[in-house]
Design a protein around this motif. Structure first.
Motif, PDB file in Angstrom:
ATOM      1  N   SER A 186      37.596  13.567  52.166  1.00 35.15           N
ATOM      2  CA  SER A 186      36.829  13.284  50.958  1.00 35.15           C
ATOM      3  C   SER A 186      35.880  14.441  50.647  1.00 35.15           C
ATOM      4  O   SER A 186      35.040  14.805  51.474  1.00 35.15           O
ATOM      5  CB  SER A 186      36.025  11.994  51.128  1.00 35.15           C
ATOM      6  OG  SER A 186      35.052  11.872  50.109  1.00 35.15           O
ATOM      7  N   TYR A 187      36.019  15.013  49.460  1.00 32.15           N
ATOM      8  CA  TYR A 187      35.132  16.094  49.043  1.00 32.15           C
ATOM      9  C   TYR A 187      33.689  15.607  48.976  1.00 32.15           C
ATOM     10  O   TYR A 187      32.758  16.316  49.358  1.00 32.15           O
ATOM     11  CB  TYR A 187      35.589  16.613  47.681  1.00 32.15           C
ATOM     12  CG  TYR A 187      34.820  17.804  47.158  1.00 32.15           C
ATOM     13  CD1 TYR A 187      34.986  19.063  47.725  1.00 32.15           C
ATOM     14  CD2 TYR A 187      33.944  17.668  46.088  1.00 32.15           C
ATOM     15  CE1 TYR A 187      34.298  20.163  47.244  1.00 32.15           C
ATOM     16  CE2 TYR A 187      33.251  18.765  45.592  1.00 32.15           C
ATOM     17  CZ  TYR A 187      33.426  20.011  46.177  1.00 32.15           C
ATOM     18  OH  TYR A 187      32.743  21.099  45.703  1.00 32.15           O
ATOM     19  N   GLN A 188      33.499  14.394  48.522  1.00 32.71           N
ATOM     20  CA  GLN A 188      32.151  13.834  48.382  1.00 32.71           C
ATOM     21  C   GLN A 188      31.494  13.594  49.741  1.00 32.71           C
ATOM     22  O   GLN A 188      30.269  13.613  49.854  1.00 32.71           O
ATOM     23  CB  GLN A 188      32.194  12.521  47.594  1.00 32.71           C
ATOM     24  CG  GLN A 188      32.470  12.685  46.103  1.00 32.71           C
ATOM     25  CD  GLN A 188      33.912  13.095  45.810  1.00 32.71           C
ATOM     26  OE1 GLN A 188      34.831  12.772  46.576  1.00 32.71           O
ATOM     27  NE2 GLN A 188      34.112  13.820  44.715  1.00 32.71           N
ATOM     28  N   HIS A 227      39.172  28.570  54.206  1.00 29.72           N
ATOM     29  CA  HIS A 227      39.557  27.438  53.356  1.00 29.72           C
ATOM     30  C   HIS A 227      41.028  27.144  53.581  1.00 29.72           C
ATOM     31  O   HIS A 227      41.753  27.960  54.166  1.00 29.72           O
ATOM     32  CB  HIS A 227      39.283  27.709  51.869  1.00 29.72           C
ATOM     33  CG  HIS A 227      38.806  26.502  51.125  1.00 29.72           C
ATOM     34  ND1 HIS A 227      39.416  25.261  51.224  1.00 29.72           N
ATOM     35  CD2 HIS A 227      37.767  26.327  50.275  1.00 29.72           C
ATOM     36  CE1 HIS A 227      38.772  24.392  50.460  1.00 29.72           C
ATOM     37  NE2 HIS A 227      37.761  25.010  49.886  1.00 29.72           N
ATOM     38  N   ASP A 233      38.153  21.041  44.689  1.00 26.43           N
ATOM     39  CA  ASP A 233      38.342  20.060  45.750  1.00 26.43           C
ATOM     40  C   ASP A 233      39.777  19.956  46.246  1.00 26.43           C
ATOM     41  O   ASP A 233      40.076  19.145  47.124  1.00 26.43           O
ATOM     42  CB  ASP A 233      37.865  18.685  45.294  1.00 26.43           C
ATOM     43  CG  ASP A 233      38.749  18.077  44.196  1.00 26.43           C
ATOM     44  OD1 ASP A 233      39.630  18.792  43.664  1.00 26.43           O
ATOM     45  OD2 ASP A 233      38.556  16.897  43.883  1.00 26.43           O
ATOM     46  N   TRP A 273      40.378  20.161  50.025  1.00 27.46           N
ATOM     47  CA  TRP A 273      39.915  18.974  50.724  1.00 27.46           C
ATOM     48  C   TRP A 273      40.925  17.837  50.561  1.00 27.46           C
ATOM     49  O   TRP A 273      41.244  17.125  51.515  1.00 27.46           O
ATOM     50  CB  TRP A 273      38.537  18.569  50.210  1.00 27.46           C
ATOM     51  CG  TRP A 273      37.532  19.654  50.379  1.00 27.46           C
ATOM     52  CD1 TRP A 273      37.271  20.684  49.523  1.00 27.46           C
ATOM     53  CD2 TRP A 273      36.695  19.859  51.515  1.00 27.46           C
ATOM     54  NE1 TRP A 273      36.309  21.508  50.039  1.00 27.46           N
ATOM     55  CE2 TRP A 273      35.929  21.021  51.250  1.00 27.46           C
ATOM     56  CE3 TRP A 273      36.498  19.166  52.710  1.00 27.46           C
ATOM     57  CZ2 TRP A 273      34.993  21.503  52.164  1.00 27.46           C
ATOM     58  CZ3 TRP A 273      35.559  19.638  53.611  1.00 27.46           C
ATOM     59  CH2 TRP A 273      34.820  20.799  53.341  1.00 27.46           C
ATOM     60  N   ARG A 274      41.425  17.700  49.353  1.00 24.50           N
ATOM     61  CA  ARG A 274      42.423  16.664  49.114  1.00 24.50           C
ATOM     62  C   ARG A 274      43.688  16.922  49.933  1.00 24.50           C
ATOM     63  O   ARG A 274      44.302  16.003  50.480  1.00 24.50           O
ATOM     64  CB  ARG A 274      42.742  16.587  47.628  1.00 24.50           C
ATOM     65  CG  ARG A 274      41.588  16.024  46.786  1.00 24.50           C
ATOM     66  CD  ARG A 274      41.705  16.379  45.315  1.00 24.50           C
ATOM     67  NE  ARG A 274      42.981  15.966  44.756  1.00 24.50           N
ATOM     68  CZ  ARG A 274      43.468  16.425  43.600  1.00 24.50           C
ATOM     69  NH1 ARG A 274      42.778  17.330  42.906  1.00 24.50           N
ATOM     70  NH2 ARG A 274      44.622  15.985  43.143  1.00 24.50           N
ATOM     71  N   ARG A 296      31.874  15.484  52.455  1.00 24.73           N
ATOM     72  CA  ARG A 296      31.945  16.657  53.320  1.00 24.73           C
ATOM     73  C   ARG A 296      30.607  16.966  53.993  1.00 24.73           C
ATOM     74  O   ARG A 296      30.592  17.457  55.139  1.00 24.73           O
ATOM     75  CB  ARG A 296      32.452  17.863  52.531  1.00 24.73           C
ATOM     76  CG  ARG A 296      31.512  18.375  51.443  1.00 24.73           C
ATOM     77  CD  ARG A 296      32.239  19.306  50.492  1.00 24.73           C
ATOM     78  NE  ARG A 296      31.340  19.974  49.574  1.00 24.73           N
ATOM     79  CZ  ARG A 296      30.821  19.408  48.484  1.00 24.73           C
ATOM     80  NH1 ARG A 296      31.091  18.156  48.188  1.00 24.73           N
ATOM     81  NH2 ARG A 296      30.007  20.108  47.694  1.00 24.73           N
ATOM     82  N   THR A 347      29.769  23.742  53.784  1.00 20.88           N
ATOM     83  CA  THR A 347      30.480  22.637  53.142  1.00 20.88           C
ATOM     84  C   THR A 347      31.329  23.092  51.976  1.00 20.88           C
ATOM     85  O   THR A 347      31.926  22.257  51.292  1.00 20.88           O
ATOM     86  CB  THR A 347      29.484  21.561  52.662  1.00 20.88           C
ATOM     87  OG1 THR A 347      28.535  22.158  51.766  1.00 20.88           O
ATOM     88  CG2 THR A 347      28.746  20.931  53.836  1.00 20.88           C
TER      89      THR A 347
END
Length: 264
Positions: A122-124, A44, A113, A116-117, A126, A106
């Motif tokens: 975009s987390y949505q 991560h 999130d 990702w940011r 992924r 994912t």
């Protein structure tokens, strides 16, 4: 089937109250001496607890071992440009002598999130981005020319042997992704009693894509200290189990995993 046993290296935990950062070189050497099949690094950018960079961890583990396999457990593929991910994997294949195992996922929702940011992803999106990357990743790792999602054609040099790709996630979409793109499927905490049903689903999905059924890896299997119950995972059709870090520390974790491997 004789089950393979691996361990997560002491690089992180999703529980911020119990950070895990240990001796990577020592853990890798001990796991190889103990006869384990594989070592795994979590991945991560910004996690809920301290976490080392997975590529650095795996390069370190590979450098101090000769036989044991080293794997992403799992790479968040959508966090990276796919060409860059391919470069990292092909380089690790080279320095490890083709010992890589490429877990892809994912992300654990426990981390939120923010990572990702921070990466500008975009987390949505992924899941979609992961699918797009998996379509071209094998060609890129192998050094073959591939068209990126934006249409740009590129080849990575030097190419490398494409490692087994293991797709993680317990939802139906993750299982379908494994059937469509993966050599294996990774589940977390799957009970041995539920293996047969999941294998049946994987078989149906693989048939849809005209591909072989993915092999199964279980992270954090439910077996307590009963090696016979762990062996039952192999009898049910699971290829590999990966034991997670515990409060006992990496030394005892590796020792316990070696004991289990010897027992099964």
């Amino acid at each position: 089937m004789t089950i393979k046993v691996g361990v997560l290296l002491p690089t992180s935990t999703p529980d911020p109250r119990r950070p895990v950062l240990g001796d990577i070189r020592g853990a890798a050497r001990a796991a190889e001496v103990g006869g384990l099949e594989s070592l795994w690094a979590t991945d991560h950018l910004v996690a809920s607890a301290p976490m080392l960079d997975s590529t650095v961890v795996l390069a370190t583990a590979a450098a101090v071992t000769e036989r044991i396999r080293v794997g992403f457990g799992v790479m968040l593929l959508a966090l990276r440009p796919v060409a860059w991910a391919a470069k990292q994997v092909s380089s690790l294949q080279f320095v490890s002598g083709d010992r890589m195992l490429l877990g892809v996922g994912t992300g654990n929702p426990a981390h939120g999130d923010i990572g990702w940011r921070a990466a500008g992803v975009s987390y949505q999106d992924r899941g979609r981005l992961t699918d797009e990357s998996l379509r071209v990743l094998p060609d890129l790792i192998a050094g073959r020319t591939a068209a990126l999602p934006d249409g740009l054609e590129v080849a990575i040099a030097p190419g490398a042997t494409v490692p087994p790709i293991l797709v993680a996630g317990d939802g139906m979409r993750a299982m379908e992704r494994a059937a469509q793109f993966g050599d294996g499927w990774v589940s977390i905490g799957l009970a041995v009693e539920d293996v047969a049903a999941r294998l049946a689903v994987l078989g149906e999905l693989a048939e849809k894509y005209e591909r072989p059924r993915p092999a199964v890896t279980v992270v954090a299997p439910v077996f307590g200290d009963d090696a016979a119950k762990l062996a039952a995972y192999g009898e049910a059709g699971v290829e590999r189990v990966i034991l997670p870090p515990t409060e006992a520390g990496w030394e005892r974790d590796v020792e316990r995993a070696a004991e289990v491997q010897a027992a099964v």
